[in-house]
Write a protein that holds these residues in place. Structure first.
Motif, PDB file in Angstrom:
ATOM      1  N   ASP A 269      -7.510   3.698   2.587  1.00 14.60           N
ATOM      2  CA  ASP A 269      -6.855   2.396   2.420  1.00 14.60           C
ATOM      3  C   ASP A 269      -6.460   1.825   3.784  1.00 14.60           C
ATOM      4  OD1 ASP A 269      -7.103   2.260  -0.314  1.00 14.60           O
ATOM      5  OD2 ASP A 269      -5.062   2.911  -0.750  1.00 14.60           O
TER       6      ASP A 269
ATOM      7  N   LEU B 100      -4.341   5.476  -4.802  1.00  9.72           N
ATOM      8  CA  LEU B 100      -5.120   4.815  -3.764  1.00  9.72           C
ATOM      9  C   LEU B 100      -5.690   3.541  -4.358  1.00  9.72           C
ATOM     10  CD1 LEU B 100      -7.159   7.838  -2.322  1.00  9.72           C
ATOM     11  CD2 LEU B 100      -4.984   6.929  -1.504  1.00  9.72           C
ATOM     12  N   HIS B 101      -5.514   2.416  -3.668  1.00  8.73           N
ATOM     13  CA  HIS B 101      -6.011   1.154  -4.211  1.00  8.73           C
ATOM     14  C   HIS B 101      -7.538   1.128  -4.232  1.00  8.73           C
ATOM     15  CE1 HIS B 101      -6.974  -3.147  -4.494  1.00  8.73           C
ATOM     16  NE2 HIS B 101      -5.821  -3.248  -5.113  1.00  8.73           N
ATOM     17  N   GLN B 102      -8.151   1.503  -3.129  1.00  9.07           N
ATOM     18  CA  GLN B 102      -9.602   1.697  -2.983  1.00  9.07           C
ATOM     19  C   GLN B 102     -10.445   0.418  -2.990  1.00  9.07           C
ATOM     20  OE1 GLN B 102     -10.730   6.137  -4.221  1.00  9.07           O
ATOM     21  NE2 GLN B 102     -10.807   4.763  -5.947  1.00  9.07           N
TER      22      GLN B 102
ATOM     23  N   LEU C 284       0.831  -1.219   0.000  1.00  8.82           N
ATOM     24  CA  LEU C 284       0.000   0.000   0.000  1.00  8.82           C
ATOM     25  C   LEU C 284       0.859   1.260   0.000  1.00  8.82           C
ATOM     26  CD1 LEU C 284      -3.004  -0.607   2.430  1.00  8.82           C
ATOM     27  CD2 LEU C 284      -3.057  -0.296  -0.043  1.00  8.82           C
TER      28      LEU C 284
ATOM     29  N   THR D 288      -8.387   1.548  -8.600  1.00  4.58           N
ATOM     30  CA  THR D 288      -7.308   2.419  -8.141  1.00  4.58           C
ATOM     31  C   THR D 288      -7.477   3.845  -8.648  1.00  4.58           C
ATOM     32  OG1 THR D 288      -5.750   0.578  -8.015  1.00  4.58           O
ATOM     33  CG2 THR D 288      -4.818   2.783  -8.171  1.00  4.58           C
TER      34      THR D 288
ATOM     35  N   LEU E 285      -9.231  -2.757  -1.372  1.00  5.84           N
ATOM     36  CA  LEU E 285      -8.430  -3.737  -0.649  1.00  5.84           C
ATOM     37  C   LEU E 285      -9.356  -4.716   0.070  1.00  5.84           C
ATOM     38  CD1 LEU E 285      -5.343  -4.080  -0.272  1.00  5.84           C
ATOM     39  CD2 LEU E 285      -5.630  -3.043   1.981  1.00  5.84           C
TER      40      LEU E 285
END
Length: 575
Positions: free
Chosen positions: A455, A392-394, A383, A417, A396
């Protein structure tokens, strides 16, 4: 494609009455796709008259800005990229002064004032330190967009309060302005703006609209005629065309490549041999394949034929590989390096021999706390690699985390993302794409954009689930669509009577998954540290009473005590 960004520029500089020109200026308008990804940059620096080496400082500041800005990550926002470049330039200039004979007199060192303008998509980004100026032509007037960093001691005496190289710490003024075709900007040093007449400037720019270099020269000559005794530099920038909402690199690729035929096992496919299908949804098909040249196993993903006419879908489909190429971490899925030109539209990623965290949890329903810490720490490293790139993965969740045969944890699936640099390019990518409800941070349900703390919330939920098999707020987070409703959310302690989990670990999880992002950890590393080291603030808190941890058990105990007391009273002889 819709309209691209088109600009007209004019520049001119003159030493004036001085023996040497200590001003320096430059502009760079790259070709596509870099124009859409990074924008166009314009910079102006003015050396201070008390220094005999400040022309070196101004030239170095402009050159380094124009060169280094375009070498920063495409994923970074303009502000992040430009400020990091300027901070590096400031450090270099300051160190040059410290190593020179002028180390005890900063006014004679490697110092300059600086202004820059980066135009990306439909936004102009202004960066400023010192007393050079940026103006915008507005309603037949010059609107000063920057503030002079000059401190006046008296009507005749003043000194620079901020400049590049003047101190090891640098504060940069920044602002972002929406632009439209016809908008015009003027960058000028004090030798110009202190003497040139405003109406003359406006009339000259209008008169020489098709030859802005001539306009800049006339403005400089006008200021010189009106008594300017300093170096003089003027830059004029006009916005001719603003691009549409698109990401040029991905859109060009989506338009150029045809969709592939449906691959079949044991058949060739664009230099690969398909082994078997791994996964299929209504949006994509995932295959295990072998590269015919290298013999390596890879994962190929092909888009859904049903969505072939949706350009937004195709761009986001390609964005996953674009993201993977820009993140270098052992804990993030890697893209396969391209070795040949592709004939079809698909993505190629590394193959991970292992299982998802979801399957791992099924196989290991009660993992030891040390095992949980090890997995969570690896996810956090992945991360942080995203966050360093302003991504930002958003989304997870256990399904998007793989554990290979060596125990290495990798984050996969970048379909949700958020990339700051692409969002900023005014693309069709939404500001926030909601991930899986049980793991999504509460702010997403209020329609707010995510942050790194969003995240962090998802990672905290995963850690909580690994330790308890539950969720910190059950399924209530997705039901709370107002800030007031979220304030009523009640955290369910991870502690129970059957697991040996330190109370301070529970407090760390409670903080990481707090409904309010402002009350979570400032940095992900703090959460990871607190999972291993008792936070003193948490040690001062007592273990929650039994009625909070297990209300059923509490009332069962109370009932047993009351029943015992009643039986005792009934069995006792009357007095």
């Amino acid at each position: 494609m819709t309209n691209q960004l088109k600009l007209s520029i004019g520049q001119y500089s003159d030493k004036g009455l001085k023996p040497q020109n200590q001003d320096f200026h430059g502009a760079l308008i790259p070709k596509e796709p870099q124009l859409s990804l990074k924008g166009a940059a314009f910079a102006l620096a003015d050396g201070i008259s008390t220094s005999s080496v400040s022309q070196i400082a101004s030239a170095a500041a402009v050159k380094s800005f124009l060169d280094d800005y375009f070498c920063t990550s495409d994923a970074w926002s303009v502000r992040t990229a430009a400020e990091r470049v300027l901070l590096a330039a400031n450090s270099w200039l300051h160190s040059q002064t410290r190593r020179s004979e002028y180390r005890f007199d900063k006014d004679r060192g490697y110092v300059c004032t600086f202004s820059a303008l980066v135009v990306k998509a439909s936004t102009a980004h202004l960066f400023h330190v010192g007393d050079t100026r940026i103006y915008r032509l507005h309603d037949n007037a010059l609107e000063q967009m920057t503030k002079d960093h000059r401190l006046w001691v008296s009507q005749e005496e003043s000194y620079l309060s901020r400049a590049l190289g003047i101190d090891e710490h640098l504060e940069i003024d920044y602002q972002a302005l929406s632009i439209k075709p016809g908008d015009t900007f003027l960058l000028a040093t004090d030798g110009v703006y202190e003497h040139a007449d405003t109406q003359f400037i406006l009339a000259t720019i209008r008169e020489h609209a098709t030859a802005l270099d001539t306009a800049a020269q006339r403005i400089v000559e006008h200021a010189l005629e009106r008594g300017s005794g300093d170096n003089l530099t003027a830059q004029i920038l006009r916005i001719d065309q603003v691009p549409g909402a698109e990401h040029a690199e991905l859109q060009l690729q989506a338009e150029r490549l045809p969709l592939p035929p449906m691959p079949e096992p044991r058949t060739p496919f664009d230099g690969y041999e398909i082994v078997r299908e791994l996964h299929a949804t209504s949006r994509s098909h995932v295959f295990l394949a072998v590269d015919n040249d290298s013999g390596e196993r890879v994962v190929l993903k092909t888009p859904s034929i049903d969505l072939a006419d949706d350009p937004n879908y195709l761009e986001r489909f390609l964005l996953e590989e674009w993201i993977a190429r820009r993140i270098n971490s052992a804990h993030v899925l890697k893209a396969v390096p391209p070795t040949r030109k592709r004939a079809y539209l698909y993505t190629a990623m590394e193959y991970i021999e292992g299982q998802t965290l979801r399957q791992w949890l099924i196989d290991n329903p009660r993992p030891e706390i040390e095992t949980v810490r090890g997995i969570v720490e690896q996810i956090a490293r992945g991360l942080r690699a995203f966050h360093r790139m302003e991504m930002l993965h958003q989304d997870l969740r256990p399904e998007n985390i793989m554990i290979d045969q060596n125990g290495t944890v990798k984050i996969i699936d970048f379909g949700a993302t958020r990339v700051a640099g692409i969002i900023e390019a005014n693309t069709n990518q939404p500001e926030s794409i909601l991930g899986t409800a049980l793991y999504s941070a509460p702010e997403y349900f209020l329609g707010l954009s995510g942050t790194e703390r969003s995240d962090q919330f998802s990672l905290g939920v995963i850690c909580y689930q690994m330790l308890s098999g539950r969720f910190p707020y059950g399924t209530d987070v997705a039901k709370c669509r107002t800030a007031k409703a979220q304030q009523r959310l009640s955290y369910d302690s991870v502690l129970d009577e059957e697991r040996e989990i330190p109370a301070w670990v529970d407090e760390a999880l409670k903080k990481a998954t707090h409904p309010s992002p402002e009350k979570r950890y400032d940095d992900l590393s703090e959460f990871i540290y607190d999972l291993r080291h008792p936070n003193r603030a948490f040690l001062n808190k007592t273990r929650p009473p039994l009625i909070e941890r297990n209300p059923v058990l509490f009332w069962q105990g109370v009932s047993a005590l009351l029943a015992g007391a009643l039986m005792y009273l009934l069995a006792s002889p009357p007095m």
